[in-house]
Design an enzyme around this catalytic site. Structure first.
Site, mmCIF file in Angstrom:
data_model
loop_
_atom_site.group_PDB
_atom_site.id
_atom_site.type_symbol
_atom_site.label_atom_id
_atom_site.label_comp_id
_atom_site.label_asym_id
_atom_site.label_seq_id
_atom_site.Cartn_x
_atom_site.Cartn_y
_atom_site.Cartn_z
ATOM 1 N N ASP A 181 -24.715 -22.067 -0.683
ATOM 2 C CA ASP A 181 -24.714 -23.524 -0.767
ATOM 3 C C ASP A 181 -24.370 -24.074 0.606
ATOM 4 O O ASP A 181 -23.599 -23.464 1.351
ATOM 5 C CB ASP A 181 -23.694 -24.010 -1.805
ATOM 6 C CG ASP A 181 -24.124 -23.733 -3.233
ATOM 7 O OD1 ASP A 181 -25.344 -23.736 -3.498
ATOM 8 O OD2 ASP A 181 -23.255 -23.523 -4.094
ATOM 9 N N ASP A 192 -30.801 -26.061 -6.114
ATOM 10 C CA ASP A 192 -30.113 -26.988 -7.019
ATOM 11 C C ASP A 192 -30.848 -28.317 -7.099
ATOM 12 O O ASP A 192 -30.970 -28.911 -8.180
ATOM 13 C CB ASP A 192 -28.672 -27.208 -6.554
ATOM 14 C CG ASP A 192 -27.855 -25.935 -6.504
ATOM 15 O OD1 ASP A 192 -28.136 -25.000 -7.290
ATOM 16 O OD2 ASP A 192 -26.929 -25.863 -5.671
#
Length: 166
Positions: free
Chosen positions: A119, A141
């Site tokens: 991330d 995401d």
């Protein structure tokens, strides 16, 4: 192959390629890890975070057995979403399912390659002395959220007759 299924597969491949390319570039070329937090705008930073859990970092302490269970669950979900995509009756739903599948595969690749999902995107806002951060996320995401939004929109605006499986 039907044009609807083709559009879903294109969405899945596009989401997967953009996700993996962004992560590889940030890790290997830009070397985000050693740089620490990189301020892009007053409200957006690049920051490397290794997410060993699932959405929002849930189940981060699951250990190797938990990681294997998460991967097995993800594989089953991708298979079910693929079946749904193949039977979908609308282009928007098919593309939405493709985005979800591509994002899920992108995060699964991270989990297999690194033991955690990469991330890197962080939105935040400062109000007075206090800073409020959103969750750190990645392009997979974004694809998953966009896919879910497409499915929700499709479920409300498409007439029932058009939603019937092919």
């Amino acid at each position: 192959m039907s044009p609807l299924l083709r559009s879903g597969l294109i969405a899945a491949v596009a989401a997967l390629v953009l996700d993996q390319a962004s992560k590889l570039w940030l890790l290997r070329v830009y070397e985000l890890g050693p740089r620490g937090t990189v301020q892009v705008t007053p409200f957006f930073d690049l920051v490397l975070a290794w997410n060993t859990g699932i959405s929002y970092g849930w189940f981060q302490d699951a250990g190797p057995v938990g990681q294997a269970a998460l991967l097995a669950f993800k594989a089953a979900a991708i298979l079910m979403l693929g079946i749904w995509m193949a039977k979908s009756g609308t282009r928007l739903a098919t593309i939405g399912l493709g985005l979800i599948i591509g994002g899920a595969i992108g995060n699964a690749i991270d989990r297999l390659a690194y033991g955690a999902v990469v991330d890197f995107a962080l939105f935040h806002i400062q109000i007075g002395e206090k800073t409020y951060n959103w969750y750190v996320f990645n392009l997979a995401d974004v694809a998953i959220v966009a896919g879910v939004a497409a499915l929700l929109y499709d479920s409300f605006v498409t007439p029932d007759a058009a939603k019937r499986p092919r």
